[in-house]
Motif scaffolding. Sequence first.
Motif, PDB file in Angstrom:
ATOM      1  N   MET A   1       0.830  -1.209   0.000  1.00 49.54           N
ATOM      2  CA  MET A   1       0.000   0.000   0.000  1.00 49.54           C
ATOM      3  C   MET A   1       0.863   1.258   0.000  1.00 49.54           C
ATOM      4  O   MET A   1       1.617   1.506   0.936  1.00 49.54           O
ATOM      5  N   ASP A   2       0.753   2.045  -1.046  1.00 51.50           N
ATOM      6  CA  ASP A   2       1.553   3.263  -1.167  1.00 51.50           C
ATOM      7  C   ASP A   2       1.004   4.416  -0.329  1.00 51.50           C
ATOM      8  O   ASP A   2       1.721   5.387  -0.065  1.00 51.50           O
ATOM      9  N   GLU A   3      -0.274   4.313   0.077  1.00 53.55           N
ATOM     10  CA  GLU A   3      -0.903   5.426   0.781  1.00 53.55           C
ATOM     11  C   GLU A   3      -0.550   5.516   2.260  1.00 53.55           C
ATOM     12  O   GLU A   3      -0.937   6.473   2.943  1.00 53.55           O
ATOM     13  N   ILE A   4       0.163   4.506   2.795  1.00 53.33           N
ATOM     14  CA  ILE A   4       0.570   4.573   4.198  1.00 53.33           C
ATOM     15  C   ILE A   4       2.078   4.404   4.311  1.00 53.33           C
ATOM     16  O   ILE A   4       2.712   3.731   3.491  1.00 53.33           O
ATOM     17  N   ASP A   5       2.662   5.014   5.333  1.00 48.64           N
ATOM     18  CA  ASP A   5       4.112   4.972   5.483  1.00 48.64           C
ATOM     19  C   ASP A   5       4.559   3.673   6.148  1.00 48.64           C
ATOM     20  O   ASP A   5       3.744   2.882   6.627  1.00 48.64           O
ATOM     21  N   LEU A   6       5.855   3.456   6.176  1.00 45.51           N
ATOM     22  CA  LEU A   6       6.411   2.210   6.702  1.00 45.51           C
ATOM     23  C   LEU A   6       6.069   2.008   8.173  1.00 45.51           C
ATOM     24  O   LEU A   6       5.794   0.885   8.605  1.00 45.51           O
ATOM     25  N   ALA A   7       6.089   3.079   8.953  1.00 42.33           N
ATOM     26  CA  ALA A   7       5.796   2.964  10.384  1.00 42.33           C
ATOM     27  C   ALA A   7       4.370   2.456  10.607  1.00 42.33           C
ATOM     28  O   ALA A   7       4.123   1.601  11.468  1.00 42.33           O
TER      29      ALA A   7
END
Length: 230
Positions: free
Chosen positions: A170-176
């Motif tokens: 999912m590109d819409e959320i960051d790694l954290a």
Amino acid sequence: MQSISATSLVESLPERIAYLSSFLSFTEEDTQALLASAPLVAPLIPTILDAVYTKLLNYDITAKAFVPKNTDYTGETVKSVQELTLESPQIAFRKDFLKALNYLVRLVTTKDLSPTSSFWTYLNNVGIMHTGRPGFKHREKRPDLKVDYIHMSALLGYVEDIVVAAVLGMDEIDLATKTKVIRAFNKMLWIQNDLMSRHYISGEGVEDGLPTPPTQEGEKVEGDGCPFKG
């Protein structure tokens, strides 16, 4: 050092969940991560269902569970496991039924995951039901539902792999955020795995002379979201 009663782990579901939650560090932060993931995970359910049924129909030992007529199904049925496909009417019926009742929706929308939450009773009863044990009123007129644990655990692992891959992509959320969701989901599924396996383990607690885990009072599991259910 915490003192844990072996007897309470068998006889008390809340105490069992409290121990598992503590051991796995499953906290309110994990609950919030699951809730926050709902808008992302819920749309994946049709895709997950397709993947699950495709996987189950790849093996005759798991596909044979779908040959008997589903209790609520009135359409045409196949006569042998080899005739089953993803497009078979009885498979399509099961998929449509589960889209609205899939437990994954409940997993990411249940606000209370404390040890006394009714959600754990629900998952515990799902585990009991698939062993074929009697005692569920909604299944009195239905065929015995007995699925070997190897298939239940393999399916759980397969679903986890699908969700983990989807969240990572999912590109819409960051790694954290991805890390929080995946860790929370992983802990949840390990608790569910325990609530299934405990009912398959012969004589859990026998070494201490403990009783077999009792059927828990609480929510019925008619819409448990299990593809094996009929």
